[in-house]
Design a protein around this motif. Structure first.
Motif, PDB file in Angstrom:
ATOM      1  N   ARG A 143       0.806  -1.214   0.000  1.00  0.00           N
ATOM      2  CA  ARG A 143       0.000   0.000   0.000  1.00  0.00           C
ATOM      3  C   ARG A 143       0.845   1.273   0.000  1.00  0.00           C
ATOM      4  O   ARG A 143       0.449   2.281  -0.567  1.00  0.00           O
ATOM      5  N   CYS A 159      -8.462 -10.196   3.474  1.00  0.00           N
ATOM      6  CA  CYS A 159      -9.534 -10.042   4.473  1.00  0.00           C
ATOM      7  C   CYS A 159      -9.372  -8.797   5.338  1.00  0.00           C
ATOM      8  O   CYS A 159     -10.332  -8.371   5.993  1.00  0.00           O
ATOM      9  N   VAL A 160      -8.166  -8.240   5.385  1.00  0.00           N
ATOM     10  CA  VAL A 160      -7.900  -7.105   6.275  1.00  0.00           C
ATOM     11  C   VAL A 160      -7.321  -5.966   5.445  1.00  0.00           C
ATOM     12  O   VAL A 160      -6.384  -6.176   4.680  1.00  0.00           O
ATOM     13  N   GLY A 161      -7.863  -4.777   5.608  1.00  0.00           N
ATOM     14  CA  GLY A 161      -7.386  -3.608   4.875  1.00  0.00           C
ATOM     15  C   GLY A 161      -8.502  -2.584   4.820  1.00  0.00           C
ATOM     16  O   GLY A 161      -9.475  -2.673   5.572  1.00  0.00           O
ATOM     17  N   ASP A 162      -8.376  -1.621   3.919  1.00  0.00           N
ATOM     18  CA  ASP A 162      -9.364  -0.536   3.903  1.00  0.00           C
ATOM     19  C   ASP A 162     -10.784  -1.042   3.657  1.00  0.00           C
ATOM     20  O   ASP A 162     -11.748  -0.485   4.192  1.00  0.00           O
ATOM     21  N   VAL A 163     -10.926  -2.062   2.820  1.00  0.00           N
ATOM     22  CA  VAL A 163     -12.240  -2.702   2.647  1.00  0.00           C
ATOM     23  C   VAL A 163     -12.050  -4.203   2.848  1.00  0.00           C
ATOM     24  O   VAL A 163     -11.606  -4.908   1.942  1.00  0.00           O
ATOM     25  N   PRO A 164     -12.352  -4.693   4.031  1.00  0.00           N
ATOM     26  CA  PRO A 164     -12.137  -6.113   4.306  1.00  0.00           C
ATOM     27  C   PRO A 164     -12.881  -7.009   3.307  1.00  0.00           C
ATOM     28  O   PRO A 164     -13.980  -6.654   2.848  1.00  0.00           O
ATOM     29  N   ASN A 165     -12.247  -8.131   2.968  1.00  0.00           N
ATOM     30  CA  ASN A 165     -12.921  -9.183   2.196  1.00  0.00           C
ATOM     31  C   ASN A 165     -13.186  -8.824   0.737  1.00  0.00           C
ATOM     32  O   ASN A 165     -14.308  -8.888   0.249  1.00  0.00           O
ATOM     33  N   ILE A 207      -4.873 -13.090   4.835  1.00  0.00           N
ATOM     34  CA  ILE A 207      -4.929 -11.890   5.684  1.00  0.00           C
ATOM     35  C   ILE A 207      -4.910 -10.621   4.841  1.00  0.00           C
ATOM     36  O   ILE A 207      -5.587  -9.646   5.162  1.00  0.00           O
ATOM     37  N   SER A 211     -12.210 -16.600  -3.392  1.00  0.00           N
ATOM     38  CA  SER A 211     -12.848 -15.717  -2.419  1.00  0.00           C
ATOM     39  C   SER A 211     -11.762 -15.186  -1.491  1.00  0.00           C
ATOM     40  O   SER A 211     -10.676 -15.754  -1.414  1.00  0.00           O
ATOM     41  N   PRO A 212     -12.033 -14.092  -0.809  1.00  0.00           N
ATOM     42  CA  PRO A 212     -11.007 -13.531   0.084  1.00  0.00           C
ATOM     43  C   PRO A 212     -10.751 -14.457   1.265  1.00  0.00           C
ATOM     44  O   PRO A 212     -11.675 -14.759   2.019  1.00  0.00           O
ATOM     45  N   GLN A 213      -9.530 -14.911   1.403  1.00  0.00           N
ATOM     46  CA  GLN A 213      -9.231 -15.870   2.470  1.00  0.00           C
ATOM     47  C   GLN A 213      -7.923 -15.556   3.189  1.00  0.00           C
ATOM     48  O   GLN A 213      -7.751 -15.947   4.335  1.00  0.00           O
TER      49      GLN A 213
END
Lengths: 328, 328, 328, 328, 328, 328
Positions: A37, A274-280, A271, A267-269
């Motif tokens: 990022r 799944c974690v960040g400004d918009v999870p998943n 870290i 699919s988001p699996q």
């Protein structure tokens, strides 16, 4: 190879082999994310970006959200398609059509080579979100064309060749906010200036693709139809989850869906997904394909924060779509 | 130092030097979070808390959400401003004004020394959220004053000295829920009992500060104006993201904004800021400043779950604001 | 008369007697509405307005929404309190406190005589809705004071005398939109500039007063307590319905509710109350009282479009409250 | 006449003179509504419809909602433009472009004569609301063209002549529901098949035009610019209120607004405008103009239930716009 | 008569003949509303009520909303089924099952004679809205049974005879508020205490029945199936509109829909249906049928404010359903 | 042991001892999660699942969301209750009641042994979410019964023995979406076909249980009452947070709450509870109890993604409830 691919062959595509025991079709790159990022000192995040082969090298258009949290497009260059040198300055488009407002913000670019130009489409914030269109020959000078459509629209994705003698584009009409719906439509243009012959392609239905769907990378021409990776969104009680799957579209009438996958491809699996400004979120915007081996390298944004890479064989994806057809 | 600071000098402030190659203005403490969510056996989380110098030691007022998930204020003491001894019992205020309901719940405290008292403001749940006001001499006995305002209000932050001979406070009028808007206002009081002369200070505009803004730590008087750290919220498709930036306010008329930063100073990026009861929150409530060196130690809540620490030079922040002025 | 009223006696109050067989406490004026929406060539609607006795005549402050659909205050004069001569120009306030924005829009005024001044309160659009305060001696020159509170607030209603040596005001804290909640609070001020000692008075509970409540005309001092007419809102599946009822407040501590009526006194039932810019609204803002007979003349806005009149005896209303106490 | 009108002269336009003492610019027809909701035995309502001069007679396209509450287009004929003979069968379009879904539902038509054809635009329910386009020579056989735009769009209104050698259309991009926003855009087409060169025209701002705006009847070419009647929506606490006002657009670049009226021209005030399926709507879709006298006869839907008529002089409207310019 | 009706013959049913030229199936009673909102001095409104033949007279259960705006059930008696004597006191149920909360509020009753009892069902506010059940022999003493279902449920309507040897009921599961959805289900009970064998009957689809549907009067057994009048709701931009139509259900398996009408039978069109506490509502709760002539007298609530009456022939309704079948 | 447990003794229950210094009542298993999301090649996630002792082994019903993101039930077997062999095929129920739609989707199962059957309840997607009921003798053949209730309902949990000679079930009536409310109710059935005698048990109140509550594992009969673990939801500005706590219900009249815990027993705190498809969820669906030692092994879903395990002593939980009673 089982199926025939119509595309430029890119033999130096990045690649990692799947573990022997994996039944997964898609393999995440072990060194993900490939772009962090804070890759530039001014960026909050770099994701949902597009890359293409360019001579012996690679070029890309990157969504770089700066620390004002505004969305900008930067160009980048790479020798190996993994390590990227991203320009610290946003792209400035020349030749803006008169009476269009100045380029303000833009995001989620796609790039495709068509004839001698590299066309870029993006979500253009221009009195409402719509599809911006531009082109470059060299990724140094960029020219802006008319917006393809009226607001509100996102995820405009050009086909890599003309269809019915016209340029052809997929897009996803939306609303002025975080749009809780979204179908994919097809449109044509004789001249990249006026667009029409709009046709419905597909809509959200169930499961991972129950809230909205949108085209991902440039469709890939194969013997089985246009292979389209597309994202699909499910609304959980805690928000949107972005997955992606695949569909085959008719070669002549790409608004006709031959088949689409009932299960997702990814699919988001992890870290970083799944974690960040918009999870998943996993959100593919580009792919590189080696037509001889069918190796496909998918670039996708993760958690609206970083850029990641995944590998798959086109044969596997096409079989997956055929064997797991959604009947809805 | 480039700019002059008017504040108590605190030479023993915690400090870590930035890595040599860092271009960041704000440095997170390497041992974050300094207070874990289960620091007390009864707590669900400890965050959005305020600390001050107290003699040779430090004192603080901590937001401790207990395992009923109710919000309470606890006092704490520390010799080094990093390791805290937090009282297991919530603060009980004496001298509550007649006919005000009993203290029930409160959160997001700020503390400031003014004359001989340490004034505390907090979000007071009192027939609706509003700004509670109290004081202490010793962090052992606490006295409650009248609420500053009618509901609904949050983020009440006192100035560290009188302005126009009045006490002065920033606050953020809100609604009865998770408020999707929020401007900063300025108010004065001759006596800490009656408040008026309310003035608009700033509102959400774009990017990281597009949904709501609210004052953070006690403003710092400098030669360039009041230096205010403030949080700003962006609404993604999956919820609020809390960042913080800085502004300079006029010394005489603090409702006049001299400059505010277009980019943020900090956004949630670490795992303890992105994961927790409220993902993606950095929320500063206090700072310690060494006036001689300009070292500033910022205490902030992370993910509404833990308490963290960050370091910066006041000179750097002021230059950042001046060099990155928002024109909106 | 059964109960004692403390107020100026106004023997020439408009009046119609109830039909002999009516069990209703409130009687609508047979020639309602008394002010039509197009009373002025520039008005869209005139409603939610306040009137007072002024020498041998009457004066009023009228909410006149113009044809931009912006809300303005106009003054008016009348000899009989029924036929009104409303000034074609909106009120301009002199002496605006420095650094307050120019008067832009305002609505829902109340007027009360206190000492030698006629104080006006209104919902003042000033970086958010709040309670504007001004005064006049003659209804020709108007002076503006500081806003009483921070946004967001509506329905500020002054008491007609000081309480505990302070000015006293009821108001209804709200949000930035069409507020789906709303309690009545009480506040005091030593000087009409700084306000404090905020106390909760009452909240919405059930039935006609289940969504929000707000003070109506200036409270009337009686031997039984302050008689307050207040509106209450119920949310049907097709929107808000505004009714009004009555309460008795403690004379010394007006935030203590002695009794409030479980049934409403009036609900929207006539065509001019049920049809208009906001269907189903009766909204009282003023009353004239003849202290010797207890005749009360209530001015109310109907359907946010026109101004109407209703009659009642104070004795009847007080008995109604006492005999129909809500236990919630 | 003060201003010059470019249009067909229609001397037999319906007309009623204003009362002598009226200061109103717009006069409602005294026998409104001219078409009742049950005009046909199968209709629930007839409103938001368009009419044109046709030889010595008049023809129209009517929005007829049937008793399934589905929206259909019917043609109608009249000798006096007031008494209408509406066909009991909905219009069937011939020549539908291949792969477009069958005409299902459509509403809010506009009609304009351009060269030898009468073009019809309407809100076409075609995998989402968008602008349907068709034409007729005789109001007996109707031909369908490609939809002008992708969904979601409403209120497509053609200009009565080519601009920059292209067909030109105003429209209002919207969302998939009861759209709480809406700007007017301008687009061009060389061939009525492909559309582009989209330009922003105007957006909602304040008062009666604070929620959304949309073009009404076909724009009228005058010496002062294109005269556009447009509806504007205000959101009260009990729903949308539809008004209409007027604007002047640049003759060469119609996306440039010369002036627009701050006050409205008409708001819903009569019982047939305030009561019906959608209370509080006046919605103009067509006008007849006598170019020699400047008499304008405006057809508008009332309360989404019936069709009504109003009269005005073009000179008066243009002066009204010039003298009451909105500066926002 | 064309079709056979299984029901008690009621030859003295109120009746008005249709105008000769009317094509309408349903005729409103010319003296509507038959019960005004202030029929009792304590009522705000009387609507959505049920009536039955009782010896030579008629009896009814009336929804009477009092002036607290709380919903209560009153019994009433009439000799002609038009002029009603409604008891000033709400019904008190005896024999309430242990541990059920006291009857608090209830609304929208239906009444049916089954064996020797008159069963009453209503929406019972009992820790959430559900279907209350009771019975009476004489409309003087009322007995309460167990609630039929868990919350949240409304519009519980019993069949007038056992089906599959069980009591049978239609109902509409809902949510805790103004429910923007709603299907009709069928359930059985061996004993009026325990309910099960729940079956889906029909759901909202399009047009007037696009938001929710709910059973109206007691179904009527005919040679063509159970004739069910049911309300359907369309959501306009200004709220819900309640219409009613008709369906035929299988005699043995009433959850099987033989046919339902695509058009509505009645929509709100008169002033008393379009204006009131909830604009735009017609809501039928009861019918009287003369089995020999097929005359049906429908009692319906109008605008949630008053009670109205309409007439139709059963033959006409059945033909209407058969000839206007919805294919959705 | 302090309190007596009525249950099957399961001495081989999995167990880890708490660290010596822990004050926590609940201990997470150190090797959590015990079932990963991709445990089967076709699963997206496995969570909210139920297990029981079965001879010397264990059996379970698992919520397996597949990669279409549809919810299915799979059976599983284990020798140690930690390592599970989950069938790759979803459960097919035999004997479905006639006219019920085919089993489509189902989730959040509970299992209980009652007499010689293992009863399964789940959220059954059957024209709306409701409580499906089935049973098995051997976890190989499964039989379906009638749904217990009408939609919309979730979290149906049977008691492990008859109460008042009836089967007894807790459930949580809900709405058609992500339900922002939810009370626990109690119902009885003589025959597992017809249900009634519905009683309110408890509702959301404050803190961690302020939005909704729902029964977790099968209640445990103890000398102090039925011990019920239940989940409670708090709505943060970024979504729902699922915790769980405990209550004691009256043995004879289980709808009477003897005590419930004001603090939670567990909140989402680990990475596998805070990160996943639905961040911040712990959701218990089953427990194994050794009646001789009071060891309780709790199976819970984490982040709607994986299955986890936690340990506690029944004595500790009962004391916790008694010592931390909520007075609300």
């Amino acid at each position: 190879m089982k199926y025939k691919i119509v595309a430029e062959s890119i033999p130096t595509i990045p690649w990692e082999n799947k573990p022997a025991n994996s039944s997964e079709i898609i393999l995440r790159y072990s060194k993900n994310p490939i772009i962090q990022r804070n890759h530039l000192p001014t960026t909050n995040s770099i994701f949902n970006s597009a890359v293409v082969k360019f001579g012996d090298e690679y070029r890309g258009i990157f969504r770089c959200d700066d620390r004002r949290r505004e969305m900008l497009l930067h160009s980048g260059r790479s020798k190996d398609a993994i390590n990227w040198d991203i320009s610290p300055k946003p792209i400035k488009f020349a030749n803006k059509p008169a009476d269009l407002p100045e380029f303000e913000f833009g995001y989620d670019p796609r790039v495709v080579k068509l004839d001698d130009k590299y066309y870029i489409t993006w979500c253009n914030c221009c009195n409402g979100y719509t599809i911006g269109v531009g082109y470059t020959y060299d990724f140094e000078t960029f020219y802006q064309l008319e917006n393809a459509f009226l607001p509100y629209n996102r995820n405009g994705v050009l086909f890599p060749k003309k269809i019915n003698s016209n340029f052809a584009m997929l897009s996803r009409p939306s609303d002025a906010g975080h749009t809780p719906f979204g179908d994919i439509f097809y449109s044509e243009s004789p001249d990249m200036e006026f667009w029409g012959r709009h046709r419905f392609v597909m809509k959200p239905t169930k499961g991972w693709q129950s809230t909205k769907v949108g085209a991902g990378p440039i469709p890939l021409e194969t013997s089985e139809g246009w292979l389209l990776l597309y994202h699909g969104v499910l609304t959980s009680c805690n928000g949107f989850i972005y997955h992606f799957g695949a569909a085959l579209l008719d070669l002549e009438k790409p608004w006709k869906v031959i088949a689409k996958s009932a299960p997702y491809l990814m699919s988001p699996q992890t870290i970083y997904e799944c974690v960040g400004d918009v999870p998943n979120v996993v959100f593919p915007c580009a792919s590189l394909i080696d037509k001889d081996t069918g190796k496909m390298c998918i670039y996708y944004g993760a958690a609206d924060t970083v850029t990641a890479l995944a590998f798959a064989y086109v044969d596997d994806i096409i079989d997956f779509v055929k064997n797991n057809k959604a009947n809805y």
